[in-house]
Design an enzyme around this catalytic site. Sequence first.
Site, mmCIF file in Angstrom:
data_model
loop_
_atom_site.group_PDB
_atom_site.id
_atom_site.type_symbol
_atom_site.label_atom_id
_atom_site.label_comp_id
_atom_site.label_asym_id
_atom_site.label_seq_id
_atom_site.Cartn_x
_atom_site.Cartn_y
_atom_site.Cartn_z
ATOM 1 N N GLY A 10 0.841 -1.192 0.000
ATOM 2 C CA GLY A 10 0.000 0.000 0.000
ATOM 3 C C GLY A 10 0.876 1.241 0.000
ATOM 4 O O GLY A 10 1.961 1.240 0.591
ATOM 5 N N SER A 11 0.419 2.274 -0.677
ATOM 6 C CA SER A 11 1.230 3.488 -0.778
ATOM 7 C C SER A 11 0.350 4.719 -0.868
ATOM 8 O O SER A 11 0.639 5.650 -1.608
ATOM 9 C CB SER A 11 2.124 3.407 -2.014
ATOM 10 O OG SER A 11 1.291 3.217 -3.146
ATOM 11 N N GLY A 12 -0.751 4.687 -0.099
ATOM 12 C CA GLY A 12 -1.599 5.883 -0.024
ATOM 13 C C GLY A 12 -1.012 6.854 0.984
ATOM 14 O O GLY A 12 0.193 6.854 1.257
ATOM 15 N N ASN A 13 -1.868 7.659 1.553
ATOM 16 C CA ASN A 13 -1.457 8.697 2.488
ATOM 17 C C ASN A 13 -0.772 8.093 3.728
ATOM 18 O O ASN A 13 0.374 8.422 4.052
ATOM 19 C CB ASN A 13 -2.732 9.483 2.852
ATOM 20 C CG ASN A 13 -2.486 10.733 3.660
ATOM 21 O OD1 ASN A 13 -3.150 10.947 4.671
ATOM 22 N ND2 ASN A 13 -1.574 11.594 3.246
ATOM 23 N N TRP A 14 -1.401 7.147 4.372
ATOM 24 C CA TRP A 14 -0.819 6.504 5.562
ATOM 25 C C TRP A 14 0.229 5.476 5.160
ATOM 26 O O TRP A 14 1.258 5.332 5.810
ATOM 27 C CB TRP A 14 -1.941 5.894 6.403
ATOM 28 C CG TRP A 14 -1.585 5.213 7.701
ATOM 29 C CD1 TRP A 14 -2.174 4.081 8.185
ATOM 30 C CD2 TRP A 14 -0.629 5.620 8.712
ATOM 31 N NE1 TRP A 14 -1.651 3.763 9.409
ATOM 32 C CE2 TRP A 14 -0.693 4.683 9.769
ATOM 33 C CE3 TRP A 14 0.282 6.667 8.810
ATOM 34 C CZ2 TRP A 14 0.108 4.759 10.909
ATOM 35 C CZ3 TRP A 14 1.089 6.743 9.954
ATOM 36 C CH2 TRP A 14 0.998 5.798 10.975
ATOM 37 N N LYS A 115 -8.033 0.170 8.734
ATOM 38 C CA LYS A 115 -9.199 0.373 9.589
ATOM 39 C C LYS A 115 -10.458 0.055 8.794
ATOM 40 O O LYS A 115 -10.883 0.841 7.948
ATOM 41 C CB LYS A 115 -9.193 1.810 10.114
ATOM 42 C CG LYS A 115 -7.985 2.061 11.040
ATOM 43 C CD LYS A 115 -7.802 3.487 11.480
ATOM 44 C CE LYS A 115 -6.633 3.570 12.477
ATOM 45 N NZ LYS A 115 -6.268 4.953 12.819
ATOM 46 N N ALA A 148 -2.074 10.839 9.207
ATOM 47 C CA ALA A 148 -0.800 10.594 8.515
ATOM 48 C C ALA A 148 -0.004 11.867 8.242
ATOM 49 O O ALA A 148 1.215 11.892 8.429
ATOM 50 C CB ALA A 148 -1.076 9.846 7.210
ATOM 51 N N LYS A 200 -14.306 3.719 15.071
ATOM 52 C CA LYS A 200 -14.252 5.168 15.307
ATOM 53 C C LYS A 200 -14.519 5.948 14.021
ATOM 54 O O LYS A 200 -14.929 7.108 14.082
ATOM 55 C CB LYS A 200 -12.941 5.577 15.995
ATOM 56 C CG LYS A 200 -11.659 5.305 15.206
ATOM 57 C CD LYS A 200 -11.297 6.375 14.222
ATOM 58 C CE LYS A 200 -10.244 5.877 13.262
ATOM 59 N NZ LYS A 200 -9.972 6.814 12.160
ATOM 60 N N ARG A 264 -10.472 12.721 7.727
ATOM 61 C CA ARG A 264 -11.120 12.863 6.419
ATOM 62 C C ARG A 264 -12.601 12.494 6.484
ATOM 63 O O ARG A 264 -13.431 13.096 5.794
ATOM 64 C CB ARG A 264 -10.399 11.974 5.390
ATOM 65 C CG ARG A 264 -8.939 12.320 5.241
ATOM 66 C CD ARG A 264 -8.160 11.264 4.485
ATOM 67 N NE ARG A 264 -8.158 9.969 5.180
ATOM 68 C CZ ARG A 264 -7.481 8.910 4.789
ATOM 69 N NH1 ARG A 264 -6.733 8.979 3.695
ATOM 70 N NH2 ARG A 264 -7.527 7.779 5.460
HETATM 71 P P1 NAD Z 1 -5.605 6.448 0.909
HETATM 72 O O1 NAD Z 1 -6.876 6.903 1.522
HETATM 73 O O2 NAD Z 1 -4.575 7.484 0.617
HETATM 74 O O3 NAD Z 1 -6.030 5.629 -0.386
HETATM 75 C C1 NAD Z 1 -5.466 5.723 -1.610
HETATM 76 C C2 NAD Z 1 -4.656 4.487 -1.940
HETATM 77 O O4 NAD Z 1 -5.488 3.475 -2.508
HETATM 78 C C3 NAD Z 1 -3.597 4.819 -2.981
HETATM 79 O O5 NAD Z 1 -2.385 4.157 -2.698
HETATM 80 C C4 NAD Z 1 -4.230 4.271 -4.251
HETATM 81 O O6 NAD Z 1 -3.254 3.966 -5.222
HETATM 82 C C5 NAD Z 1 -4.874 3.022 -3.707
HETATM 83 N N1 NAD Z 1 -5.854 2.438 -4.601
HETATM 84 C C6 NAD Z 1 -6.794 3.057 -5.353
HETATM 85 N N2 NAD Z 1 -7.488 2.152 -6.068
HETATM 86 C C7 NAD Z 1 -6.971 0.935 -5.758
HETATM 87 C C8 NAD Z 1 -7.267 -0.413 -6.156
HETATM 88 N N3 NAD Z 1 -8.240 -0.678 -7.020
HETATM 89 N N4 NAD Z 1 -6.543 -1.414 -5.606
HETATM 90 C C9 NAD Z 1 -5.575 -1.165 -4.696
HETATM 91 N N5 NAD Z 1 -5.252 0.069 -4.290
HETATM 92 C C10 NAD Z 1 -5.938 1.111 -4.813
HETATM 93 O O7 NAD Z 1 -4.936 5.282 1.809
HETATM 94 P P2 NAD Z 1 -4.287 5.410 3.266
HETATM 95 O O8 NAD Z 1 -4.515 6.774 3.848
HETATM 96 O O9 NAD Z 1 -2.899 4.897 3.184
HETATM 97 O O10 NAD Z 1 -5.212 4.431 4.128
HETATM 98 C C11 NAD Z 1 -5.026 3.039 4.173
HETATM 99 C C12 NAD Z 1 -5.625 2.513 5.465
HETATM 100 O O11 NAD Z 1 -4.982 3.157 6.574
HETATM 101 C C13 NAD Z 1 -7.125 2.804 5.635
HETATM 102 O O12 NAD Z 1 -7.756 1.684 6.219
HETATM 103 C C14 NAD Z 1 -7.182 3.972 6.602
HETATM 104 O O13 NAD Z 1 -8.341 3.982 7.407
HETATM 105 C C15 NAD Z 1 -5.945 3.703 7.462
HETATM 106 N N6 NAD Z 1 -5.381 4.899 8.111
HETATM 107 C C16 NAD Z 1 -5.247 6.078 7.442
HETATM 108 C C17 NAD Z 1 -4.707 7.182 8.097
HETATM 109 C C18 NAD Z 1 -4.530 8.513 7.411
HETATM 110 O O14 NAD Z 1 -4.360 9.527 8.109
HETATM 111 N N7 NAD Z 1 -4.504 8.583 6.092
HETATM 112 C C19 NAD Z 1 -4.296 7.062 9.417
HETATM 113 C C20 NAD Z 1 -4.431 5.837 10.063
HETATM 114 C C21 NAD Z 1 -4.988 4.760 9.398
HETATM 115 P P1 13P Z 2 -9.623 9.502 8.519
HETATM 116 O O1 13P Z 2 -9.585 8.342 7.582
HETATM 117 O O2 13P Z 2 -11.001 9.942 8.905
HETATM 118 O O3 13P Z 2 -8.778 10.659 8.012
HETATM 119 O O4 13P Z 2 -8.936 9.032 9.873
HETATM 120 C C1 13P Z 2 -7.556 8.896 9.919
HETATM 121 C C2 13P Z 2 -7.155 8.075 11.077
HETATM 122 O O5 13P Z 2 -7.480 6.903 11.133
HETATM 123 C C3 13P Z 2 -6.366 8.729 12.140
HETATM 124 O O6 13P Z 2 -5.894 7.815 13.095
#
Ligand code: NAD
Ligand code: 13P
Length: 341
Positions: A10-14, A115, A148, A200, A264
Amino acid sequence: INKSRVTVVGSGNWGSVAAKLIASNTLKLANFHDEVRMWVYEEVLPSGDKLSEENVKYLPGIKLGNNVVAVPDLEHAVRDANMLVFVTPHQFMEGICKRISGKIREDVEAISLIKGMEVKREGPCMISSLITEHLGVNCCVLMGANIANEIAVEKFSEATVGYKENREIAEKWVRLFNTPYFMVSAVQDVAGVELCGTLKNVVALAAGFVDGLEMGNNTKAAIMRIGLREMKAFSKLLFSSVKDSTFFESCGVADLITTCLGGRNRKCAEAFARNGGKRSFDELEAEMLQGQKLQGVSTAKEVYEVLSHRGWLELFPLFATVHEICIGSLPPTSIVEYSQS
Ligand code: NAD
Ligand code: 13P
């Protein structure tokens, strides 16, 4: 020594921030290979920038470390690793598990930072269980008050690792993630930690509705309290092993607070309520999050399915109301009318 190899799936925001945290530690810790592979779901970026240096779409402006290597081929990303860190939006995990099943090392240990949950005909399935079932590996979880973008710029926060039995493995994960600005502790309650992180997000939608309706801080605090109580009751009904103390860890009350203040889910729910529910969450997510994904709306639906299937709807008025608002059966104002219990 037998050094561990880490891959972040995975390479999204977190996901990008997790890779940065881990990569800063593998350089310092003798038992880990320096290189951290990060699976990148391939997307066409107009700029042609190299995602391993900086994730220009999901985490612009932050260097991840020279030892983070972005790998677009999923099988190639995971095949040499014995420590797999899963951090994608939860809706993609079943597909990912199917693609890598049978293609990973036999000695793999996994951790999920995801999550969310899946609901099957047999009942709810947490993402860590999905990973265990599909891949036949042990899976810990890491959850916490972890927005993140704040961790990306190294502001202090805490996180909780949940583990089943093996304390040594949990401590290995703690060493891999812990930094002076990211303080990690471990608790023996994988279900409790994961349910806190998952549920949450539903409460954060409720908090966002309250913000959009400009109902003030007391109302928001009341919604958070009712939400926390439902989180605890639901978790314990699903898994009697869940511990009360888990709700006082970073993964519990702290994550609830930060997400209801700055997440978010909160942000999009505020916009939803301001528009009187006339613009859908899909539309708002696409417009406001630029590719990042909301987890709360689908989680609210998944929780609702469990509640209706088990006859528990009346026990969880806040969870049920959030889903009904999301699908347009109730107006956003009903968050305070129906959630009281
Ligand atoms: P994100 O919300 O940034 O999601 C985008 C990611 O999904 C990108 O890497 C994108 O390339 C990918 N994506 C899009 N379509 C796809 C597909 N069809 N198959 C696979 N990947 C695809 O992601 P994130 O913020 O890294 O969140 C991942 C998990 O971490 C979630 O469960 C989130 O609740 C949790 N989380 C997020 C945060 C935060 O602040 N961002 C904090 C704690 C936990
Ligand atoms: P959101 O996906 O609502 O931004 O929550 C981020 C998160 O899980 C912080 O710990």
